[in-house]
Design a protein around this motif. Structure first.
Motif, PDB file in Angstrom:
ATOM      1  N   THR A  24      12.486  -0.087  -8.988  1.00  0.00           N
ATOM      2  CA  THR A  24      13.009  -0.543  -7.695  1.00  0.00           C
ATOM      3  C   THR A  24      12.442  -1.890  -7.264  1.00  0.00           C
ATOM      4  O   THR A  24      12.809  -2.394  -6.207  1.00  0.00           O
ATOM      5  CB  THR A  24      12.674   0.497  -6.620  1.00  0.00           C
ATOM      6  N   HIS A  25      11.556  -2.455  -8.084  1.00  0.00           N
ATOM      7  CA  HIS A  25      10.866  -3.676  -7.685  1.00  0.00           C
ATOM      8  C   HIS A  25      10.725  -4.645  -8.856  1.00  0.00           C
ATOM      9  O   HIS A  25      10.842  -4.262 -10.019  1.00  0.00           O
ATOM     10  CB  HIS A  25       9.476  -3.352  -7.112  1.00  0.00           C
ATOM     11  N   PRO A  30       7.649  -0.695 -10.820  1.00  0.00           N
ATOM     12  CA  PRO A  30       8.659   0.368 -10.810  1.00  0.00           C
ATOM     13  C   PRO A  30      10.071  -0.202 -10.872  1.00  0.00           C
ATOM     14  O   PRO A  30      10.295  -1.378 -10.565  1.00  0.00           O
ATOM     15  CB  PRO A  30       8.399   1.093  -9.487  1.00  0.00           C
ATOM     16  N   ARG A  66       0.833  -1.212   0.000  1.00  0.00           N
ATOM     17  CA  ARG A  66       0.000   0.000   0.000  1.00  0.00           C
ATOM     18  C   ARG A  66       0.864   1.256   0.000  1.00  0.00           C
ATOM     19  O   ARG A  66       0.551   2.242  -0.677  1.00  0.00           O
ATOM     20  CB  ARG A  66      -0.932  -0.010   1.222  1.00  0.00           C
ATOM     21  N   ALA A  67       1.944   1.228   0.771  1.00  0.00           N
ATOM     22  CA  ALA A  67       2.848   2.384   0.805  1.00  0.00           C
ATOM     23  C   ALA A  67       3.498   2.606  -0.557  1.00  0.00           C
ATOM     24  O   ALA A  67       3.647   3.749  -1.004  1.00  0.00           O
ATOM     25  CB  ALA A  67       3.908   2.174   1.889  1.00  0.00           C
ATOM     26  N   LEU A  68       3.879   1.515  -1.221  1.00  0.00           N
ATOM     27  CA  LEU A  68       4.476   1.645  -2.554  1.00  0.00           C
ATOM     28  C   LEU A  68       3.465   2.218  -3.537  1.00  0.00           C
ATOM     29  O   LEU A  68       3.794   3.088  -4.354  1.00  0.00           O
ATOM     30  CB  LEU A  68       4.985   0.285  -3.030  1.00  0.00           C
ATOM     31  N   HIS A  69       2.215   1.741  -3.473  1.00  0.00           N
ATOM     32  CA  HIS A  69       1.179   2.253  -4.370  1.00  0.00           C
ATOM     33  C   HIS A  69       0.939   3.744  -4.150  1.00  0.00           C
ATOM     34  O   HIS A  69       0.634   4.475  -5.098  1.00  0.00           O
ATOM     35  CB  HIS A  69      -0.116   1.461  -4.174  1.00  0.00           C
ATOM     36  N   ALA A  70       1.062   4.193  -2.902  1.00  0.00           N
ATOM     37  CA  ALA A  70       0.889   5.613  -2.614  1.00  0.00           C
ATOM     38  C   ALA A  70       1.995   6.449  -3.254  1.00  0.00           C
ATOM     39  O   ALA A  70       1.781   7.611  -3.617  1.00  0.00           O
ATOM     40  CB  ALA A  70       0.851   5.843  -1.104  1.00  0.00           C
ATOM     41  N   GLN A  71       3.182   5.860  -3.415  1.00  0.00           N
ATOM     42  CA  GLN A  71       4.305   6.562  -4.026  1.00  0.00           C
ATOM     43  C   GLN A  71       4.270   6.464  -5.548  1.00  0.00           C
ATOM     44  O   GLN A  71       4.476   7.456  -6.261  1.00  0.00           O
ATOM     45  CB  GLN A  71       5.629   5.978  -3.514  1.00  0.00           C
ATOM     46  N   VAL A  72       4.038   5.253  -6.041  1.00  0.00           N
ATOM     47  CA  VAL A  72       4.026   4.982  -7.480  1.00  0.00           C
ATOM     48  C   VAL A  72       2.778   4.151  -7.765  1.00  0.00           C
ATOM     49  O   VAL A  72       2.741   2.971  -7.394  1.00  0.00           O
ATOM     50  CB  VAL A  72       5.281   4.197  -7.930  1.00  0.00           C
ATOM     51  N   HIS A 126       6.144   0.557 -16.844  1.00  0.00           N
ATOM     52  CA  HIS A 126       6.589   1.817 -16.247  1.00  0.00           C
ATOM     53  C   HIS A 126       6.484   2.922 -17.292  1.00  0.00           C
ATOM     54  O   HIS A 126       7.083   2.848 -18.351  1.00  0.00           O
ATOM     55  CB  HIS A 126       8.028   1.681 -15.752  1.00  0.00           C
TER      56      HIS A 126
END
Length: 356
Positions: free
Chosen positions: A264-265, A262, A175-181, A293
């Motif tokens: 980074t993943h 992204p 969820r935190a990653l989705h909030a960023q990207v 991306h």
């Protein structure tokens, strides 16, 4: 070779080759992918009576005589028959250090041909999983399910990804990653990974997928853009946003969501829940850093129905993506300057077929 946990990037895989953790003949162009290494077939295939695993403490070469029916020289090309099971020694072998494990999977084009391809190791008790400190050869188990295929040494049907420590994101991290990207173009369904659903709403016309025909010719895996889809596939059409899956049939469908991986993943496709229906989704499951991306891409779904006919409806959740952190950002991303056949994809057959 790395102190940072996560999935190893292309430059780290190249370092493994340089340090002897991977032993292989000289690589070919494109063999090292952003977060994986393509594995190459050797020059012989063993037809076996049944799929098997060597078992703890057992070498595959010692178990092979129990199951071998005959061996096939691949040097000039050979046909692997639909419905048969083969073992092929791979050209790459491993000497993994402690703390570094690996997971293998079929390549995208392999899965889209319903070509069940799994990696086997000495001492293996499960397919496609290589434990830390493994030292030994690699084999491909190949079972053509829908089409007989012509193969040659050096062909790349499966790929391997290396992990240092724990790499998978839990749902809070996702969820935190989705909030960023933003990882999807819609509202994400995050429950033990990023859920995705099937798209059975026709675009232009009423085409929503393809079903493999039961009696077809051989596919030469070196021939790209060569085969007419109508000779191998039946178009699946609907106007009511649902289809009925036939037991034993193989389908190519597409996800409703467009996804982003992204830089980074990385990500791996996994089944959602066995209880959602009488079918299996996914044969090829690696999504490289950079997939979608900039231009989110939909996931192609390889679906096989099991024992009973099953109604599949538009928007039904059928799978999930497990995101993993990279140990380093790859030197080159998917779709940027490398041969990436499925960037920006929608409903698409394997690269062996001409456009419909």
């Amino acid at each position: 070779m790395t102190d940072a946990p996560g999935v190893l990037a292309s430059q780290q895989i190249e370092a493994m080759l340089a340090h002897g953790a991977i032993t292989a003949p000289p690589l070919v162009d494109g063999q090292v992918q952003p977060a994986s290494l393509d594995l190459r077939l050797g020059d012989v295939a063993y037809r076996v009576r049944a799929s098997f695993l060597p078992g703890a403490g057992r070498r595959l070469a010692d178990r092979l005589p129990e199951f071998e029916m005959h061996r096939i020289d691949l040097s000039d090309g050979a046909v692997l028959e639909k419905g048969a099971v083969y073992l092929v020694p791979l050209q790459e072998s491993l000497t993994l250090p402690p703390g570094l494990s690996a997971v293998a999977n079929a390549k995208s084009s392999t899965g889209r041909l319903d070509l069940l391809t799994r990696t086997v190791t000495d001492g293996g008790t499960e397919f496609d999983r290589i434990p830390p400190a493994y030292d030994g050869p690699l084999y491909a188990e190949i079972c053509p399910r829908s089409f007989s295929v012509l193969v040659r040494p050096g062909m790349r049907l499966n790929q391997i990804r290396f992990r240092a420590g724990e790499a998978a994101l839990d749902d809070d991290a996702l969820r935190a990653l989705h909030a960023q990207v933003p990882l999807t173009d819609g509202t994400p369904v995050i429950d033990d990974g990023l859920g995705f659903s099937v798209d059975l709403t026709p675009g232009e016309g009423d085409l929503v997928g393809w079903r493999a025909k039961p009696h077809t010719g051989v596919i030469d895996l070196d021939r790209l853009g060569h085969y007419a889809p109508r000779d191998y596939w039946e178009a699946i059409r609907t106007t009511d946003r649902r289809i009925i899956l036939d037991p034993g049939a193989f389908y190519i469908l597409v996800s409703r969501e467009a996804v982003t991986i992204p830089p980074t993943h990385a990500a791996e496709m996994a089944p959602y829940l066995a209880m959602v229906g009488e079918f299996r989704v996914h044969y090829a499951g690696f999504f490289d850093p950079g997939f979608g991306h900039g231009t989110p891409a939909r996931g192609v779904l390889e679906v096989r129905c099991h024992e009973a006919p099953f109604v599949l409806e538009d928007g039904q959740i059928v799978g999930r993506l497990i995101y993993e952190g990279m140990s380093e950002v790859p030197a080159q991303l998917y779709g940027q300057g490398i041969a990436s056949n499925y960037q920006g994809q929608g409903l698409k057959l394997s690269k062996h077929f001409a456009a419909p």
